[in-house]
Enzyme design. Structure first.
Site, PDB file in Angstrom:
ATOM      1  N   CYS A  57       0.928  -1.214   0.063  1.00 53.87           N
ATOM      2  CA  CYS A  57      -0.130   0.040   0.030  1.00 53.87           C
ATOM      3  C   CYS A  57       0.688   1.340   0.187  1.00 53.87           C
ATOM      4  O   CYS A  57       1.786   1.487   1.086  1.00 53.87           O
ATOM      5  CB  CYS A  57      -0.822   0.156   1.140  1.00 53.87           C
ATOM      6  N   CYS A  66       0.237   3.693   2.856  1.00 57.81           N
ATOM      7  CA  CYS A  66       0.646   3.155   3.992  1.00 57.81           C
ATOM      8  C   CYS A  66       2.234   3.278   4.078  1.00 57.81           C
ATOM      9  O   CYS A  66       2.682   3.813   5.336  1.00 57.81           O
ATOM     10  CB  CYS A  66       0.402   1.666   4.047  1.00 57.81           C
TER      11      CYS A  66
END
Length: 99
Positions: A24, A27
Site C-alpha cells: 500500500c 501506508c
C-alpha cells in the site's frame, strides 16, 4: 505482533493500531508519521502495526476495508477510527483527547 490482540487493546492506556499492507502506497507515507509520533508520545500511548495480509481475521473482525486504517482503543473499546493518511498533529490531538 506478539500477544493476543484482545489482551493488548484491553489496556487502560490508549492503543493506536495502524492497519496497513506492505503493498500500500499511502501506508508507506503513513509509516514515518507513525514512527515520529511514537518517539514523541513514548509511554502515554502504545502504537502497534497490524499487517492485514498476515492478520486477516483481525482486519475482518474490525471491518478494515481500506488501508491505512488507524484505530484508537482504550479499555478494549474503539474510541476513534479513520482511514487514509493522517497527519502527526491530527493523531496527537486524538491521542491527547483520550489519555
Amino acid at each position: 505482533m506478539k500477544g493476543n490482540f484482545k489482551d493488548i487493546i484491553n489496556d487502560a492506556k490508549p492503543i493506536l493500531v495502524d492497519f496497513y499492507a506492505t503493498w500500500c502506497g499511502p501506508c508507506k507515507a503513513q509509516s514515518p508519521i507513525i514512527s515520529e509520533l511514537a518517539k514523541e508520545v513514548q509511554d502515554s500511548v502504545r502504537i502497534i502495526k497490524i499487517d492485514i495480509d498476515k492478520n486477516p481475521q483481525i482486519a475482518e473482525q474490525y471491518q478494515v476495508r481500506g488501508v491505512p486504517t488507524l484505530v484508537l482503543f482504550k479499555n478494549g473499546a474503539m474510541v476513534w477510527r479513520q482511514s487514509g493518511v493522517q497527519s502527526k498533529q491530527q493523531l496527537q490531538k486524538i491521542i491527547d483527547k483520550h489519555k
